[in-house]
Structure formats: C-alpha cells, structure tokens
Scaffold this active site. Structure first.
Site, PDB file in Angstrom:
ATOM      1  N   HIS A 136       5.648 -29.468  13.968  1.00  0.00           N
ATOM      2  CA  HIS A 136       4.335 -28.948  13.570  1.00  0.00           C
ATOM      3  C   HIS A 136       3.267 -29.183  14.619  1.00  0.00           C
ATOM      4  O   HIS A 136       3.418 -29.980  15.521  1.00  0.00           O
ATOM      5  CB  HIS A 136       3.893 -29.531  12.223  1.00  0.00           C
ATOM      6  CG  HIS A 136       3.531 -30.981  12.233  1.00  0.00           C
ATOM      7  ND1 HIS A 136       4.429 -31.975  11.926  1.00  0.00           N
ATOM      8  CD2 HIS A 136       2.360 -31.614  12.481  1.00  0.00           C
ATOM      9  CE1 HIS A 136       3.836 -33.149  11.985  1.00  0.00           C
ATOM     10  NE2 HIS A 136       2.579 -32.961  12.327  1.00  0.00           N
ATOM     11  N   GLU A 180       0.015 -28.019  10.235  1.00  0.00           N
ATOM     12  CA  GLU A 180      -0.618 -29.092   9.462  1.00  0.00           C
ATOM     13  C   GLU A 180      -2.120 -28.910   9.551  1.00  0.00           C
ATOM     14  O   GLU A 180      -2.691 -28.863  10.649  1.00  0.00           O
ATOM     15  CB  GLU A 180      -0.239 -30.454  10.031  1.00  0.00           C
ATOM     16  CG  GLU A 180      -0.988 -31.608   9.386  1.00  0.00           C
ATOM     17  CD  GLU A 180      -0.796 -32.928  10.116  1.00  0.00           C
ATOM     18  OE1 GLU A 180      -1.752 -33.728  10.116  1.00  0.00           O
ATOM     19  OE2 GLU A 180       0.293 -33.158  10.688  1.00  0.00           O
ATOM     20  N   HIS A 183      -4.854 -21.738  21.237  1.00  0.00           N
ATOM     21  CA  HIS A 183      -4.622 -20.925  20.045  1.00  0.00           C
ATOM     22  C   HIS A 183      -3.236 -21.198  19.476  1.00  0.00           C
ATOM     23  O   HIS A 183      -2.405 -21.822  20.115  1.00  0.00           O
ATOM     24  CB  HIS A 183      -4.761 -19.434  20.366  1.00  0.00           C
ATOM     25  CG  HIS A 183      -3.748 -18.945  21.358  1.00  0.00           C
ATOM     26  ND1 HIS A 183      -3.958 -18.961  22.716  1.00  0.00           N
ATOM     27  CD2 HIS A 183      -2.504 -18.435  21.178  1.00  0.00           C
ATOM     28  CE1 HIS A 183      -2.891 -18.478  23.340  1.00  0.00           C
ATOM     29  NE2 HIS A 183      -1.984 -18.153  22.429  1.00  0.00           N
ATOM     30  N   GLU A 197      -3.632 -15.816  17.919  1.00  0.00           N
ATOM     31  CA  GLU A 197      -3.115 -14.652  18.634  1.00  0.00           C
ATOM     32  C   GLU A 197      -2.196 -13.884  17.689  1.00  0.00           C
ATOM     33  O   GLU A 197      -1.414 -14.474  16.947  1.00  0.00           O
ATOM     34  CB  GLU A 197      -2.339 -15.110  19.875  1.00  0.00           C
ATOM     35  CG  GLU A 197      -1.788 -13.971  20.697  1.00  0.00           C
ATOM     36  CD  GLU A 197      -1.088 -14.458  21.963  1.00  0.00           C
ATOM     37  OE1 GLU A 197      -0.690 -13.596  22.757  1.00  0.00           O
ATOM     38  OE2 GLU A 197      -0.930 -15.688  22.149  1.00  0.00           O
TER      39      GLU A 197
END
Length: 176
Positions: free
Chosen positions: A26, A92, A118, A163
């Site tokens: 994550h 998260e 991003h 994106e």
C-alpha cells in the site's frame, strides 16, 4: 527471451531470492475529512473499503481501500486483516482526528517544494471516464486535450493528483 527488467544504471537484474515473496502492499495519503475522501475513492473511483482501524490513544484512523473487481473479501475480521495486508495495490487513507475542522492543509507534493506526485488508475475507456468525472464535478488538473493526449489528471478532496490512463493507448509512450 523472457522479460526480466529494463536495464538502467542502478537496476539489480537478479534481486535476492528472499525478495520474490515480497508484495508492494500500500501507499498512504493523509486526509482531512474521511467522509469526503471515502466517498471520492469509493463512489468516484470504485474502490472498496477493506478495513478501518482506529487508534484512539493517538487520535487517528486508517482506512484501507482496494479495487476488488468482484473478489471474495473475507468477512471474518482477522482474515480480512490478513487479506488486506497480503494483497497488492491498497490505498491507505490516514485521518488525524480534528483536522477536518482546523485550517491545516496537507502538502500534495506538486507544489514547491516538490516531492510525492500522484497515484494512477487505469480505466477501460479514458474518454468515458473523463466525461463521468465532469458529470460528477471532479476537478481536473490536466484534461485529455492538453499535453500528453492519452493521460488525464484529476484531484481528490485533499488536492492529491490522480493520473487516469487507458493502458491500450500507451504502447508508444515515450517514443518520439
């Protein structure tokens, strides 16, 4: 010949065998208002909340989301926790209690000093996705008609950039 890795200075072409079971699990974003952020990531982008974990003594909560595409997510809390931390591509969201009502702002990494940039979502039809984002009044950072024509950027409630790509349009990316 089987693809191993692109060759670039610094790339280890034969990682230690011990790393072959590692999973990129994550990335974390801090959010001011979990309700707004959870709405955005679940309703707008289609993610599913896998787990919420609260830490009252430290006054923060963690929300783990992922794209599950119809996968069976365990109902048992312990099994779901193992599932959450054992799978790939989890987002998260960290909420520090009280920030939803103060004047603090999180740095999105795209203003000076620059850092984090991003996260990215691949969609099956980028034009349809962008039309939907318009209908949902999602703010655009970059539309399809500017710069790279097959890439868009939208902004989440905390101004983190997301994106948006369509994989089958990117085969020639970076080629003259």
């Amino acid at each position: 010949m089987t693809f191993v890795s692109e060759t670039q200075p610094g790339v280890c072409l034969t990682p230690d065998a011990e790393t072959q079971g590692y999973v990129f699990n994550h990335t974390m974003l801090r959010v001011k208002d979990p309700q707004r952020s959870l709405d955005f990531y679940s309703r707008v982008l289609g993610m599913r909340l896998l787990r919420r974990v609260d830490f009252p003594e430290a006054r923060f909560s963690l929300y783990f989301l992922a794209m599950t595409a119809g996968e069976q997510v365990p109902q048992d809390e312990g099994a779901r926790q193992v599932y959450t931390f054992g799978r790939q591509s989890v987002l998260e969201l960290t909420h520090n209690w009280g920030t939803e009502s103060d004047d603090s702002h999180y740095h999105n990494g795209n203003a000076d000093p620059r850092g984090f940039g991003h996260i990215c979502f691949s969609v099956p039809h980028i034009e349809a996705a962008c039309e939907r984002f318009d209908r949902l009044q999602v703010p655009f950072v970059k539309r399809l008609d500017k710069g790279m024509k097959h890439v868009a950027f939208v902004s989440d409630p905390d101004q983190y950039w997301i994106e948006i790509v369509q994989a089958d349009l990117l085969a020639g990316l970076g080629k003259g």
